[in-house]
Design an enzyme around this catalytic site. Structure first.
Site, mmCIF file in Angstrom:
data_model
loop_
_atom_site.group_PDB
_atom_site.id
_atom_site.type_symbol
_atom_site.label_atom_id
_atom_site.label_comp_id
_atom_site.label_asym_id
_atom_site.label_seq_id
_atom_site.Cartn_x
_atom_site.Cartn_y
_atom_site.Cartn_z
ATOM 1 N N ASP A 66 -7.309 8.780 -6.669
ATOM 2 C CA ASP A 66 -6.812 9.710 -5.501
ATOM 3 C C ASP A 66 -5.648 10.394 -5.971
ATOM 4 O OD1 ASP A 66 -5.214 8.118 -4.331
ATOM 5 O OD2 ASP A 66 -6.952 7.246 -3.305
ATOM 6 N N LYS B 15 -10.582 13.693 -4.493
ATOM 7 C CA LYS B 15 -11.768 13.537 -3.807
ATOM 8 C C LYS B 15 -11.704 14.446 -2.316
ATOM 9 C CE LYS B 15 -10.769 9.129 -1.501
ATOM 10 N NZ LYS B 15 -9.648 8.584 -2.214
ATOM 11 N N GLY C 285 -16.905 1.467 -2.225
ATOM 12 C CA GLY C 285 -17.714 2.621 -2.194
ATOM 13 C C GLY C 285 -17.190 3.773 -3.011
ATOM 14 N N THR C 286 -15.804 4.188 -2.939
ATOM 15 C CA THR C 286 -15.097 5.199 -3.443
ATOM 16 C C THR C 286 -14.659 4.862 -4.923
ATOM 17 O OG1 THR C 286 -13.739 5.816 -1.349
ATOM 18 C CG2 THR C 286 -13.125 6.470 -3.613
ATOM 19 N N HIS D 117 0.834 -1.205 0.003
ATOM 20 C CA HIS D 117 -0.280 0.048 -0.029
ATOM 21 C C HIS D 117 0.783 1.433 -0.053
ATOM 22 C CE1 HIS D 117 -3.534 2.393 0.551
ATOM 23 N NE2 HIS D 117 -3.294 3.102 1.661
#
Length: 339
Positions: free
Chosen positions: A181, A204, A237-238, A139
């Site tokens: 993002d 966002k 969701g995003t 990540h």
């Protein structure tokens, strides 16, 4: 050359299909049978984990294949206990092959009095006697610095590049790569460079945690086949919201390529009902039945690249060479026409 005849694989319960696929691929590459070590991993009545390895591993180069996905704590403890069992059985070297490294999202302190759990897990892995880690798409790449042992971080983007070129071979000039993002721009740019496509960003803004107040598209996506690239899809969701915003800004189609399909809670239902034509995941996390049956979700295999990376580590040859299309293409030969 190493003293042992072949590398030895062992797996926990996190992702047995991937471990078996890696063993099969290694057998193909080596021309000799490579299997998984015979072992049992059981639970006592109070859910304590017990591991027993039935094969002699003294002096062997051992590779533990175990993602620390849901249930993260159980799978992490299985990894640590397997490592301890191998270390106490005089294994020559222990490498943890962790396709999905859990707790990676807790890589820094975002608020006061919060942990850096990625560092804690790194310390636990080192303390268990593991001497090397092989993973995919951390990540945050700086997590490699949390370890005091070598870490090889593979990337899914070379595999995604092969898949995109195969799936969109007749319309590559319409493809646009999108980062969901600002933080994921480097990852998206890497794929965009590989397929020579333009890059866009969905920015966002949050009013409070868990709630997106506004999404803005940076770049012209009109008439483009947009491909959203990210490392983790959790509740989706995003991702689904970003797909809607891209369609509102004139995109002709929206697809997504995600490395780790956590797919918790309502994720599969959201993706199935979303405007996305397809969501492509790797098998670093074993897909659930719901994921496998979803009409617009597709799985691409990582066993070929993990198998070759394990062999390269065992042979003492370059792992970073697998990031090059000329090297990776032949490994995936027969799966993709664009190599």
């Amino acid at each position: 050359m190493p003293q042992t005849a072949e590398p030895k694989l062992i797996t926990g319960n996190a992702n047995k299909p991937l471990a078996n696929a890696v063993a099969r691929r290694m057998s193909m590459h080596r021309g000799v049978q490579v299997g998984l070590c015979d072992a049992r991993i059981e639970r006592f009545n109070d859910q304590e984990i017990f591991v027993e390895v039935y094969e002699n591993v003294r002096g062997e180069d051992m590779f533990i294949i175990q993602s620390t996905s849901n249930p993260a704590n159980d799978n992490l403890m299985e990894l640590l206990i397997m490592a301890d069992a191998l270390r106490r059985s005089s294994a020559k070297r222990i490498t943890a092959v962790i396709p999905y490294f859990g707790y990676a999202r807790q890589d820094r302190r975002t608020k006061a009095r919060t942990p850096i759990t990625a560092k804690l897990v790194a310390n636990m892995i080192y303390g268990a006697g593991i001497e090397r880690v092989l993973t995919m798409d951390l990540h945050a790449t700086q997590i490699q610095g949390f370890f005091d042992i070598p870490v090889d971080n593979l990337y899914a983007s070379p595999i995604f590049a092969l898949d995109v070129k195969d799936q969109f071979k007749d319309s590559m000039d319409e493809v646009m790569i999108v980062s969901p993002d600002v933080g994921g721009v480097a990852r998206a740019r890497e794929l965009a460079k590989r397929i020579n496509a333009p890059l866009s960003i969905v920015d966002k803004r949050r009013e409070k945690a868990g709630e997106i107040a506004e999404m803005t598209v940076i770049g012209d996506v009109s008439g483009k086949k947009c491909i959203i690239v990210d490392d983790i899809c959790d509740t989706a969701g995003t991702l689904c919201k970003a797909a809607e915003v891209l369609m509102q800004h004139g995109a002709s189609e929206v697809h997504a390529y995600i490395t780790h399909g956590v797919m918790s809670g309502p994720a599969v239902e959201r993706v199935s009902k979303s405007v996305m034509k397809s969501l492509v995941l790797t098998d670093t996390i074993a897909p659930s039945e719901a994921v496998r049956n979803a009409p617009n979700i597709r799985i691409v295999p990582t066993a070929p690249i993990f198998a070759q990376a394990i062999l390269n580590i065992w042979n003492g040859t370059s792992v970073s060479s697998l990031f090059e299309t000329d090297t990776l293409g032949p490994i995936y030969d027969g799966m993709y026409s664009a190599g």
